[in-house]
Design a protein around this motif. Structure first.
Motif, PDB file in Angstrom:
ATOM      1  N   UNK A 101      -4.697 -50.984  37.006  1.00 50.24           N
ATOM      2  CA  UNK A 101      -5.154 -51.951  36.007  1.00 50.24           C
ATOM      3  C   UNK A 101      -6.289 -51.321  35.218  1.00 50.24           C
ATOM      4  N   UNK A 102      -6.433 -51.739  33.980  1.00 53.08           N
ATOM      5  CA  UNK A 102      -7.522 -51.266  33.146  1.00 53.08           C
ATOM      6  C   UNK A 102      -8.241 -52.446  32.514  1.00 53.08           C
ATOM      7  N   UNK A 103      -9.490 -52.198  32.160  1.00 55.67           N
ATOM      8  CA  UNK A 103     -10.263 -53.124  31.345  1.00 55.67           C
ATOM      9  C   UNK A 103     -10.529 -52.413  30.028  1.00 55.67           C
ATOM     10  N   UNK A 104     -10.201 -53.087  28.927  1.00 59.88           N
ATOM     11  CA  UNK A 104     -10.422 -52.532  27.591  1.00 59.88           C
ATOM     12  C   UNK A 104     -11.431 -53.375  26.829  1.00 59.88           C
ATOM     13  N   UNK A 105     -12.267 -52.697  26.104  1.00 58.95           N
ATOM     14  CA  UNK A 105     -13.164 -53.331  25.145  1.00 58.95           C
ATOM     15  C   UNK A 105     -13.008 -52.547  23.852  1.00 58.95           C
ATOM     16  N   UNK A 106     -12.656 -53.234  22.778  1.00 62.22           N
ATOM     17  CA  UNK A 106     -12.433 -52.591  21.475  1.00 62.22           C
ATOM     18  C   UNK A 106     -11.455 -51.414  21.588  1.00 62.22           C
ATOM     19  N   UNK A 107     -10.357 -51.649  22.298  1.00 68.16           N
ATOM     20  CA  UNK A 107      -9.285 -50.656  22.485  1.00 68.16           C
ATOM     21  C   UNK A 107      -9.709 -49.399  23.233  1.00 68.16           C
ATOM     22  N   UNK A 108     -10.846 -49.451  23.926  1.00 73.29           N
ATOM     23  CA  UNK A 108     -11.300 -48.338  24.768  1.00 73.29           C
ATOM     24  C   UNK A 108     -11.260 -48.787  26.218  1.00 73.29           C
ATOM     25  N   UNK A 109     -10.703 -47.967  27.090  1.00 76.65           N
ATOM     26  CA  UNK A 109     -10.713 -48.282  28.506  1.00 76.65           C
ATOM     27  C   UNK A 109     -12.115 -48.009  29.043  1.00 76.65           C
TER      28      UNK A 109
END
Length: 152
Positions: free
Chosen positions: A48-56
């Motif tokens: 799983x990943x967390x993205x903020x502004x399309x950045x992992x």
């Protein structure tokens, strides 16, 4: 902030996060290859990943074949925002839907990771590898912890 399953196109950014951490660092970044990541998220388990502004900015990977947590890392710039906890919970909820076998992980002693896992109910059961602490989580402890958290 978006959480989702990891896929093969995420590996480059996963590697950036893995190599940015200041604790539990790799002595040789080449020890964890892109091929390793691909195997763990597509064949051995799931990530799983967390993205903020399309950045992992964080990721977690459970190894169903080895019954262990292969990785859980958050970029240092995004510490203390609950990202690690959400990735952890997504991963363990999925893991215990697949199997009732206990899951284990190793982490360096005297780190924030050690404190994090203890707080989340992981039990220290000895050592692993080169001086890492070994922790385990059973399905019963996970269910009890999840029920407690939901009632708070």
């Amino acid at each position: 902030m978006t959480f989702r399953e990891a896929n093969n196109t995420d590996i480059k950014q996963i590697q950036i996060v893995r190599n940015a951490v200041t604790e539990n660092t790799l002595s040789d970044p080449g020890l964890v290859t892109d091929a390793d990541c691909l195997e763990f998220i597509t064949q051995r388990g799931k990530g799983w990943v967390c993205e903020i502004d399309n950045q992992i900015v964080g990721f977690s990977i459970a190894d169903l074949k080895g019954n262990n947590i292969w990785a859980l890392f958050v970029h240092p710039s995004y510490d203390k925002q609950g990202i690690g906890r959400q990735l952890h919970d997504l991963m363990l909820n999925w893991y215990f839907k697949q199997t009732s076998k206990k899951v284990w992980l190793g982490t360096a002693p005297n780190t924030r990771a050690e404190i994090f896992y203890r707080k989340l109910g992981w039990e220290e059961v000895g050592t692993h590898g080169k001086g890492e602490l070994k922790f385990e989580m059973t399905i019963e402890n996970w269910r009890n912890k999840s029920a407690t958290d939901n009632n708070e």
